[in-house]
Design an enzyme around this catalytic site. Sequence first.
Site, mmCIF file in Angstrom:
data_model
loop_
_atom_site.group_PDB
_atom_site.id
_atom_site.type_symbol
_atom_site.label_atom_id
_atom_site.label_comp_id
_atom_site.label_asym_id
_atom_site.label_seq_id
_atom_site.Cartn_x
_atom_site.Cartn_y
_atom_site.Cartn_z
ATOM 1 C CG ASP A 384 -1.944 0.995 1.277
ATOM 2 O OD1 ASP A 384 -2.915 0.836 0.522
ATOM 3 O OD2 ASP A 384 -1.811 1.976 2.044
ATOM 4 C CD GLU A 413 -2.510 1.793 -3.422
ATOM 5 O OE1 GLU A 413 -3.610 2.333 -3.532
ATOM 6 O OE2 GLU A 413 -1.718 2.075 -2.481
#
Lengths: 655, 655
Positions: A384, A413
């Site tokens: 993330d 990401e």
Amino acid sequence: MSAYFKMIGPKRVVIDHVSPQIRGGESPFKRALGDRVHFRAHVYADSHDLIAVELQLRRAGPGPWHQLPMRAEGNDEFVVDYDPPEIGLYEYRVSGHIDHYLTWQEGFQAKLKAGQAVDLDLRIGAELLTEAAARTTGRAAVQLRKWASVMGDSEAPSEQRNRLALDASVIKAARAHPRLEFATTTSIALMLVERERATFSTWYEYFPRSCSDDERRHGTFTDAARRLPEIKRMGFNVVYFPPIHPIGRLHRKGRNNALVTQVDDVGSPWAVGAAEGGHKAVHPELGTLADFKGFLAEAGRYDIEVALDIAFQCAPDHPWVTEHPGWFKWRPDGTVQYAENPPKKYQDILPLDFECDDWEALWFELKSVFTFWIEQGVKIFRVDNPHTKSIEFWRWCILEIKKDHPEVIFLAEAFTRPKRKYGLAKAGFTHGYTYFTWRNTADQMRLYIEELTGSEARDYFWPNFWPNTPDILHEDLQNGNRATFIGRYVLAATLSSNIGIYGPAYEVLENKPYPGKEEYIDNEKYQLRAWDWNRRGHIKEEIARINRIRNEHPAFQRTFNIKFIATDNAHLIAYIKQNFNRTDQFIVVVNMDWNTRHYGTLQVPAEVLGFPVESKYRIKDLLDPDGREYVWRGGANYVDVTPAKSPAHIFQVLR
Amino acid sequence: MSAYFKMIGPKRVVIDHVSPQIRGGESPFKRALGDRVHFRAHVYADSHDLIAVELQLRRAGPGPWHQLPMRAEGNDEFVVDYDPPEIGLYEYRVSGHIDHYLTWQEGFQAKLKAGQAVDLDLRIGAELLTEAAARTTGRAAVQLRKWASVMGDSEAPSEQRNRLALDASVIKAARAHPRLEFATTTSIALMLVERERATFSTWYEYFPRSCSDDERRHGTFTDAARRLPEIKRMGFNVVYFPPIHPIGRLHRKGRNNALVTQVDDVGSPWAVGAAEGGHKAVHPELGTLADFKGFLAEAGRYDIEVALDIAFQCAPDHPWVTEHPGWFKWRPDGTVQYAENPPKKYQDILPLDFECDDWEALWFELKSVFTFWIEQGVKIFRVDNPHTKSIEFWRWCILEIKKDHPEVIFLAEAFTRPKRKYGLAKAGFTHGYTYFTWRNTADQMRLYIEELTGSEARDYFWPNFWPNTPDILHEDLQNGNRATFIGRYVLAATLSSNIGIYGPAYEVLENKPYPGKEEYIDNEKYQLRAWDWNRRGHIKEEIARINRIRNEHPAFQRTFNIKFIATDNAHLIAYIKQNFNRTDQFIVVVNMDWNTRHYGTLQVPAEVLGFPVESKYRIKDLLDPDGREYVWRGGANYVDVTPAKSPAHIFQVLR
């Protein structure tokens, strides 16, 4: 005299332009196992002496080098092809030295042919053999000295001496012990060889907590496992869960990102950590660690791998906050500023401070989060917002892990600026999310794919295309119809070998936005959902068909083997996909105007398909349930795409 | 923990793609003094903190760094233009750090504008000021602490605190003492800034020994000096002599490269060294060292510099052979194999052995040859066959000399494969000979110039174009006419800012070859010649005219400012030359079919000239003694080139 002078002084071979190479070799270039690697270097020396050049390779670490002679290709370029035997992080370098013996031997041969006296040459050759003998021991040295004594003996029969000078095994033995004192060797460079699923994967993201089919009951890993047969039937080979750790209670977010929670609000899985534990713990409402391992085993039975989401940030009640306060940046009022990824604000999480005094301990703890889950059996991580953490941390962390666990795949990401995205790929991330979602015309899409596949980036950045994510519901889908969802999936699935969707939102055509935002309303990020997994109009059959084509055809299992086809209709995008030896070839046509029929002509370059320009060939639309066939020929061919029927054709070239 | 981890660990800024940069900075890129240098780097960090980036420069050596802030240009690219203040070898690197204070300050400003509470922010700002104070001393530290105590005092008037937070001098002082512990700095890279004559020079090579005007009397420096006024009148600014050292007697070559000499044979100047001395001695028949210095002084009066030819090889009676036998490779029969540069054989010289055990002493002695002549006043050297000597030797030798004598120019006489030629340029040679001679059609020539000026090579390889040399009499000249000699000179003079001819052979149209070879017969390399310096048909006036155009027009004083013009006649080559600010512009047209009139149309890109596409402009042929003018316009223009009159036009664009 400077150390530099001592170091480079006597070298006569110059090596330049070693390729592939990223950032002078400091960052690894990537290849998939099974794909041949073509190495190239510019190598030359002064004068007219011959040179020997070799590629040296090894798995990263202090082991011995595997040596591959490089072949002169003319114009001072040396090449060698290499088939890595296994996945892993490799080190390589190029080394070159003057090949004194071969230089001598070729001169000798020329004189012999020209009928000139060669006694002196043979005596020089004998000296070279004696020098070679001094550089080795044992039988090899004895043998070289024996040859030298005959070759250098002016009294010995000249036939015998000449025979030795021409003998291939003498040449080989002499060249095996060259004068390496003056060899030039480049600095060590890195290569990552990845496994097949790193280059070909089809991800299905879903929230296990929404798998109870009851909005009031928190779903579990056991509930999530019940979805596996259907996910398998649709042709996915990776399932990916948002973070599975305990969710913070302090500053927990409510439904639709509300700052104030209701008593039954479940919070965001990305607000990691609570009294029950942090990044190595499992959220109790999902089950136990044993339950998670049970899920892994169950997925394994379908040959589906499980990707975990690792988000290096902490809810305010994460154990680290009290155990390692030094890992956070405290303000004068005794608080920590919550995390942001503008324009997004994450009031429920605290960022880690990568510049803290205790950074070494922090880095090791973070790395240990990955190794903990690797030990449980996880091989794929979606990371993330990696671009809000130190890039050098990632470089160290990923390459260290790759040394022991080369099978591990990391998806970055990072929806951020291009250089930073590419920087994360150079730091070792296997995959990166992309701007695919925001390329909404044929022209935009073609230009973007050309950048990804035609530039240096192809050596390190492997895209992973996602038509939607829990964070991103593009206007194109918000305003779209069934054809939009099918068409965007066809584009992703045929343009990139690594793709994924967030389901079941995608396959059931969920597209209600939070007003004015590029986000879903009633987002699972903040609440439980009970889905009708077979909602009317769903596109599960189409997805299954598209994934079957991908699974059965190597042409779609690599990203970089693409050629665009010129069209005379700006709404049509068309391209050839083919495997390396052109035994598996496709022509894909997508009409990116999802509401309107479009037709036009494609200028198909027959030579790319390996056909004579004017030959005819058959094509078959594998996306068409009726599998219609057509006869095409080199040059212009007519296509017609009616989104109401199907927004795309996936023509297999049958020959 | 590895040293590597310690070193890179805490860095958050990533720097990539620093340009210009050759071989990762190990080889210098080149610029002329007066030309602005544009530096660029890709720089980014994690998260959303602002970064500060600077270029650091210094003259090579241990001195302090000159610091230039780099400007963000968007897309994570940072740039700065730099005007080097003087010639020399420079070191440069790029450094970046998180700009904590500015990041804080911008956040503060935003909050203030939005009317939010800022007390906590001011207290954080005060902490940053205190930290900055700790990184400096004296009044600066006192001042920073004073500001901090006000800014951080919640009891102080908020206007006063806010004013300090917005104050430019506070911002400047805080940013002047950043946290550099985590700064990222690239490795040191090299830049060579050369003087004007390195980028614009017109060479005239001649043999002083042929200046007596009597084939039986050896010419002297004094004889050679008598040619200077005429050389000046023709517009040359460098005269270049073949080696001026004592010539070996052992294995001396006779006329026309004969292996057996006659009693009065003078030998080749490239067979350096005899009883009278070696590379630091003057051939007695040319005069004394004092005479040579007298010649230097005389040339200086005409603003003409003198280039010496340095050939690192030895006649068998060179003093080094007996004084330093270890510098040669001895064969078992007590001889040394003579030098070769295939297919040429140099039976009169011995090569030096760059791999000998005593290589360090050899390298220092060779370098001292240059410094000896530099001390006598020589600033330009033409180096004979440098590609048969260690390239790493050149790199060390040239860069060491450049540190003390940045004005020295080295021309590499390397007619060898492209990568090796370029390799010598990367090693520091200022100029290199080229393949100009062997480009004999308009198309060949255009492609070659595009390679030289359009590729990365332009950053390090500066060509020097020679229509002839004592070694090279191309077939084009052998079979040529007066137009060939003028035309080839126009090409050289307008395509390259550094050029030269071997005279008087060139200007008196000498073109008798040794049968079957690309060489002159009765070559001055092996014998004295008495020239008719004003031989009928000579092209001295044309050369003077062309050199005057070069000397008066900056457009021709740089090589890389060229744009080709499309023509519809394959014999015509046409191009625009212009200075950087387009105040001096030319259109050159040459008919490379020297025997035949050709005409055609040129598609002149008016926008390159800075004109609206359809505007008219006047041009004037400066090569035409009558200076005819024409009116041209954007797009197609007619040209007609009749070699019998003139093989070329050099049109000045008058506007």
